[in-house]
Write a protein that holds these residues in place. Sequence first.
Motif, mmCIF file in Angstrom:
data_model
loop_
_atom_site.group_PDB
_atom_site.id
_atom_site.type_symbol
_atom_site.label_atom_id
_atom_site.label_comp_id
_atom_site.label_asym_id
_atom_site.label_seq_id
_atom_site.Cartn_x
_atom_site.Cartn_y
_atom_site.Cartn_z
ATOM 1 N N ILE A 1 4.503 6.744 -7.528
ATOM 2 C CA ILE A 1 4.209 5.366 -7.898
ATOM 3 C C ILE A 1 3.826 4.601 -6.641
ATOM 4 O O ILE A 1 4.586 4.571 -5.672
ATOM 5 C CB ILE A 1 5.417 4.692 -8.579
ATOM 6 C CG1 ILE A 1 5.834 5.475 -9.824
ATOM 7 C CG2 ILE A 1 5.087 3.251 -8.944
ATOM 8 C CD1 ILE A 1 7.096 4.940 -10.486
ATOM 9 N N GLU A 2 2.652 4.027 -6.661
ATOM 10 C CA GLU A 2 2.193 3.198 -5.547
ATOM 11 C C GLU A 2 1.989 1.776 -6.054
ATOM 12 O O GLU A 2 1.407 1.574 -7.126
ATOM 13 C CB GLU A 2 0.897 3.744 -4.947
ATOM 14 C CG GLU A 2 1.059 5.087 -4.253
ATOM 15 C CD GLU A 2 -0.216 5.537 -3.566
ATOM 16 O OE1 GLU A 2 -1.255 4.850 -3.734
ATOM 17 O OE2 GLU A 2 -0.188 6.555 -2.849
ATOM 18 N N LEU A 3 2.459 0.823 -5.290
ATOM 19 C CA LEU A 3 2.312 -0.573 -5.691
ATOM 20 C C LEU A 3 2.149 -1.443 -4.450
ATOM 21 O O LEU A 3 2.567 -1.069 -3.349
ATOM 22 C CB LEU A 3 3.516 -1.022 -6.519
ATOM 23 C CG LEU A 3 4.919 -0.817 -5.913
ATOM 24 C CD1 LEU A 3 5.394 -2.073 -5.217
ATOM 25 C CD2 LEU A 3 5.904 -0.429 -6.997
ATOM 26 N N THR A 4 1.532 -2.563 -4.657
ATOM 27 C CA THR A 4 1.390 -3.558 -3.604
ATOM 28 C C THR A 4 2.028 -4.859 -4.071
ATOM 29 O O THR A 4 2.118 -5.113 -5.275
ATOM 30 C CB THR A 4 -0.088 -3.803 -3.251
ATOM 31 O OG1 THR A 4 -0.791 -4.235 -4.429
ATOM 32 C CG2 THR A 4 -0.736 -2.543 -2.711
ATOM 33 N N HIS A 5 2.476 -5.649 -3.119
ATOM 34 C CA HIS A 5 3.102 -6.928 -3.462
ATOM 35 C C HIS A 5 2.359 -8.074 -2.789
ATOM 36 O O HIS A 5 1.635 -7.880 -1.804
ATOM 37 C CB HIS A 5 4.581 -6.939 -3.056
ATOM 38 C CG HIS A 5 4.805 -6.888 -1.568
ATOM 39 N ND1 HIS A 5 4.768 -7.994 -0.758
ATOM 40 C CD2 HIS A 5 5.077 -5.837 -0.745
ATOM 41 C CE1 HIS A 5 4.996 -7.658 0.499
ATOM 42 N NE2 HIS A 5 5.190 -6.348 0.537
ATOM 43 N N LYS A 6 2.558 -9.242 -3.332
ATOM 44 C CA LYS A 6 1.940 -10.433 -2.766
ATOM 45 C C LYS A 6 2.641 -10.823 -1.475
ATOM 46 O O LYS A 6 3.745 -10.371 -1.192
ATOM 47 C CB LYS A 6 2.005 -11.584 -3.771
ATOM 48 C CG LYS A 6 1.251 -11.327 -5.062
ATOM 49 C CD LYS A 6 1.361 -12.489 -6.018
ATOM 50 C CE LYS A 6 0.628 -12.215 -7.327
ATOM 51 N NZ LYS A 6 0.761 -13.348 -8.287
ATOM 52 N N GLY A 7 1.973 -11.677 -0.718
ATOM 53 C CA GLY A 7 2.556 -12.119 0.536
ATOM 54 C C GLY A 7 3.811 -12.953 0.329
ATOM 55 O O GLY A 7 3.995 -13.603 -0.694
ATOM 56 N N SER A 8 4.699 -12.903 1.310
ATOM 57 C CA SER A 8 5.953 -13.645 1.249
ATOM 58 C C SER A 8 6.148 -14.411 2.550
ATOM 59 O O SER A 8 5.630 -14.023 3.608
ATOM 60 C CB SER A 8 7.124 -12.685 1.019
ATOM 61 O OG SER A 8 8.350 -13.365 1.059
ATOM 62 N N SER A 9 6.903 -15.496 2.449
ATOM 63 C CA SER A 9 7.161 -16.298 3.651
ATOM 64 C C SER A 9 8.009 -15.540 4.660
ATOM 65 O O SER A 9 7.877 -15.727 5.864
ATOM 66 C CB SER A 9 7.870 -17.606 3.255
ATOM 67 O OG SER A 9 9.072 -17.317 2.545
ATOM 68 N N ASN A 10 8.890 -14.666 4.158
ATOM 69 C CA ASN A 10 9.730 -13.846 5.030
ATOM 70 C C ASN A 10 9.291 -12.395 4.953
ATOM 71 O O ASN A 10 8.951 -11.888 3.890
ATOM 72 C CB ASN A 10 11.203 -13.957 4.616
ATOM 73 C CG ASN A 10 11.729 -15.376 4.766
ATOM 74 O OD1 ASN A 10 11.353 -16.103 5.682
ATOM 75 N ND2 ASN A 10 12.603 -15.780 3.843
ATOM 76 N N ALA A 11 9.316 -11.737 6.099
ATOM 77 C CA ALA A 11 8.927 -10.332 6.154
ATOM 78 C C ALA A 11 10.031 -9.454 5.569
ATOM 79 O O ALA A 11 11.216 -9.704 5.782
ATOM 80 C CB ALA A 11 8.628 -9.928 7.594
ATOM 81 N N PHE A 12 9.609 -8.441 4.823
ATOM 82 C CA PHE A 12 10.560 -7.495 4.253
ATOM 83 C C PHE A 12 10.734 -6.314 5.207
ATOM 84 O O PHE A 12 9.788 -5.891 5.868
ATOM 85 C CB PHE A 12 10.074 -6.988 2.895
ATOM 86 C CG PHE A 12 9.935 -8.062 1.860
ATOM 87 C CD1 PHE A 12 11.031 -8.838 1.494
ATOM 88 C CD2 PHE A 12 8.723 -8.303 1.242
ATOM 89 C CE1 PHE A 12 10.904 -9.836 0.534
ATOM 90 C CE2 PHE A 12 8.592 -9.282 0.279
ATOM 91 C CZ PHE A 12 9.682 -10.056 -0.071
ATOM 92 N N HIS A 13 11.938 -5.778 5.232
ATOM 93 C CA HIS A 13 12.228 -4.595 6.031
ATOM 94 C C HIS A 13 12.322 -3.385 5.115
ATOM 95 O O HIS A 13 12.822 -3.474 3.978
ATOM 96 C CB HIS A 13 13.520 -4.772 6.823
ATOM 97 C CG HIS A 13 13.483 -5.939 7.771
ATOM 98 N ND1 HIS A 13 12.733 -5.921 8.929
ATOM 99 C CD2 HIS A 13 14.086 -7.155 7.714
ATOM 100 C CE1 HIS A 13 12.886 -7.079 9.568
ATOM 101 N NE2 HIS A 13 13.700 -7.844 8.846
#
Length: 336
Positions: A169-181
């Motif tokens: 499963i490959e997915l992309t997410h929208k931009g966020s104000s905080n970076a995810f680790h």
Amino acid sequence: MSSLHQGIEGLDAACCRSGLCLLFSSTMEPLFGVVLALILAVASPAHDSCTCATNKWAVCAQDGPGNCTCRLAGSDQPVDCSTLTSKCFLMKAEMTPPKEKRLWRPPHAVSDGDGIYNPDCEDSGVFKARQCNQSSSCWCVNSAGVRRTERGGRSLNCSELVRTRWIYIELTHKGSSNAFHAPDVAKALTQLLESRYKLHPKYIAAIKYNPPLIQIRLDQNKKPRWDVDIADVAYYFEKDVNNDSVFHANSKLNVSVNGDALAIEKLWIYYVDEKPPEFCMRQLAAGISAVVTVVLLTAAIGIAVLLILRWLRTRTYKKFECKEMREIKAPSLELP
């Protein structure tokens, strides 16, 4: 309930002693019936609670106190609402014409590039190895219901249902104000797969994160009867991402990473079977021939360009050599 009856009886006796017994009986008995009906309605399970939490297409009915029976539209199979419904049964329910107007979206997820079909399912909910449509065209599928052979006629033989062992499963997410680790994203998605889709963590082989791309690998070589199938998990997840959730309640997908929403934007699902697909070698040969033809044409054009450039360089060199020879020989013709 007994205290209510005692209160009514005391009030009735008092009214009779005061000569108002007839008036009380004519006015209070209908009211008492309404109150009693409301109390029984609150005390007993509501009919609306007789629903299937994991399948909005299930038809449920209360056949006894506290006993709710749910069956699938299209197959009339009993549904276990404590876990996911098989993908084959879900596809069959989606293809069943609704008896009443419902907010259903077109069954787009079952086309898979081959057109929409009504699948044939075993009683256990798994796909039958051979699937056919109304035009007598048949093909073989894997355990996820994805076509793995060329189309044929009714005489097509599918000897076994090949299991889908891996799902990517490959997915992309929208931009966020905080970076995810990466560890936080992996933890959040593992919890989602385990809690919402009842998938045991041992089937989650890997979760990799390279913003904004997330890759999930599900590995399930053999499935015990009591575990959910990774193909069912992938189908439920796909429907959730496409805002067409199968869940009856809590249908909106919410993924949170340390309190920040992970808004999924695009989704791709790839299936890997225990055995390679059995597509016609003639079509594969045609594809290979086309590739070889393109390569040969490219090589021929490149060789032709090289020959032309070499010829041009050789011609220029000869002209320059002839010019130098004339300049060298010219002084010897003069008289001293």
